[in-house]
Design a protein around this motif. Structure first.
Motif, PDB file in Angstrom:
ATOM      1  N   GLY A 272      43.619  28.076  42.363  1.00 60.67           N
ATOM      2  CA  GLY A 272      43.930  29.258  43.225  1.00 60.67           C
ATOM      3  C   GLY A 272      42.770  29.829  43.891  1.00 60.67           C
ATOM      4  O   GLY A 272      42.809  30.977  44.576  1.00 60.67           O
TER       5      GLY A 272
ATOM      6  N   ALA B 178      41.310  34.649  48.723  1.00 61.78           N
ATOM      7  CA  ALA B 178      41.899  35.342  47.452  1.00 61.78           C
ATOM      8  C   ALA B 178      40.736  36.029  46.825  1.00 61.78           C
ATOM      9  O   ALA B 178      39.556  36.029  47.045  1.00 61.78           O
ATOM     10  CB  ALA B 178      41.990  33.980  46.612  1.00 61.78           C
ATOM     11  N   ARG B 179      41.162  37.229  46.239  1.00 58.81           N
ATOM     12  CA  ARG B 179      40.429  38.197  45.799  1.00 58.81           C
ATOM     13  C   ARG B 179      39.837  37.733  44.489  1.00 58.81           C
ATOM     14  O   ARG B 179      40.428  37.062  43.568  1.00 58.81           O
ATOM     15  CB  ARG B 179      41.247  39.337  45.066  1.00 58.81           C
TER      16      ARG B 179
ATOM     17  N   ARG C 274      35.966  38.628  47.760  1.00 61.12           N
ATOM     18  CA  ARG C 274      37.007  37.444  48.546  1.00 61.12           C
ATOM     19  C   ARG C 274      36.286  36.255  48.751  1.00 61.12           C
ATOM     20  O   ARG C 274      35.098  36.204  49.224  1.00 61.12           O
ATOM     21  CB  ARG C 274      37.540  38.095  49.743  1.00 61.12           C
TER      22      ARG C 274
ATOM     23  N   ARG D 242      38.733  36.460  37.400  1.00 60.56           N
ATOM     24  CA  ARG D 242      40.047  36.812  37.901  1.00 60.56           C
ATOM     25  C   ARG D 242      40.405  36.417  39.251  1.00 60.56           C
ATOM     26  O   ARG D 242      39.416  36.730  40.218  1.00 60.56           O
ATOM     27  CB  ARG D 242      40.221  38.247  37.583  1.00 60.56           C
ATOM     28  N   VAL D 243      41.207  35.397  39.513  1.00 61.64           N
ATOM     29  CA  VAL D 243      41.615  35.208  40.891  1.00 61.64           C
ATOM     30  C   VAL D 243      42.907  35.663  41.229  1.00 61.64           C
ATOM     31  O   VAL D 243      43.924  35.122  40.652  1.00 61.64           O
ATOM     32  CB  VAL D 243      41.475  33.374  41.108  1.00 61.64           C
ATOM     33  N   ASN D 244      43.127  36.503  42.164  1.00 59.84           N
ATOM     34  CA  ASN D 244      44.417  37.328  42.269  1.00 59.84           C
ATOM     35  C   ASN D 244      45.026  37.750  40.944  1.00 59.84           C
ATOM     36  O   ASN D 244      44.157  38.706  40.471  1.00 59.84           O
ATOM     37  CB  ASN D 244      45.300  36.298  43.190  1.00 59.84           C
ATOM     38  N   GLU D 245      45.859  37.187  40.446  1.00 62.29           N
ATOM     39  CA  GLU D 245      46.520  37.669  39.229  1.00 62.29           C
ATOM     40  C   GLU D 245      46.269  36.744  37.954  1.00 62.29           C
ATOM     41  O   GLU D 245      46.478  37.050  36.971  1.00 62.29           O
ATOM     42  CB  GLU D 245      47.848  37.941  39.129  1.00 62.29           C
TER      43      GLU D 245
END
Length: 104
Positions: free
Chosen positions: A62, A67-68, A36, A85-88
């Motif tokens: 993003g 954020a993941r 995160r 990959r950040v969120n989607e």
């Protein structure tokens, strides 16, 4: 009374140290890393871009606190760029830009 203030100051310094130890720049992470975002901390890593501009661009893409993130791919030569990959969303970044993203 000074002893209490000194203890509180020492506790705050220890907490700051723990937070900085648990975070690492995304640019140092390897493929497969998942975590995160803790913060954006631009320290002159991105050559050619002012710090404020890089921070603004990362936020727009993003890269926001909480954020993941996951490193999906590394470039063949010098492990640069990386696919993150950040969120989607999947985004390509240079490692020197990813150094401004602190993750845990």
């Amino acid at each position: 009374m000074h002893a209490v203030a000194d203890l509180k100051a020492a506790d705050l310094k220890a907490a700051d140290l723990q937070a900085s130890v648990s975070s690492l720049p995304l640019g140092t992470a390897r493929r497969g890393f998942c975590g995160r975002i803790d913060a954006i901390a631009v320290n002159g890593h991105a050559v050619g871009l002012p710090a404020g501009e890089l921070e603004r661009r990362l936020l727009e893409l993003g890269f926001v606190e909480g954020a993941r993130v996951e490193i999906l791919h590394e470039g063949m030569f010098g492990r640069d760029p990386i696919a993150v990959r950040v969120n989607e969303a999947t985004i390509a970044l240079r490692r020197r830009e990813a150094m401004a993203i602190l993750v845990s």
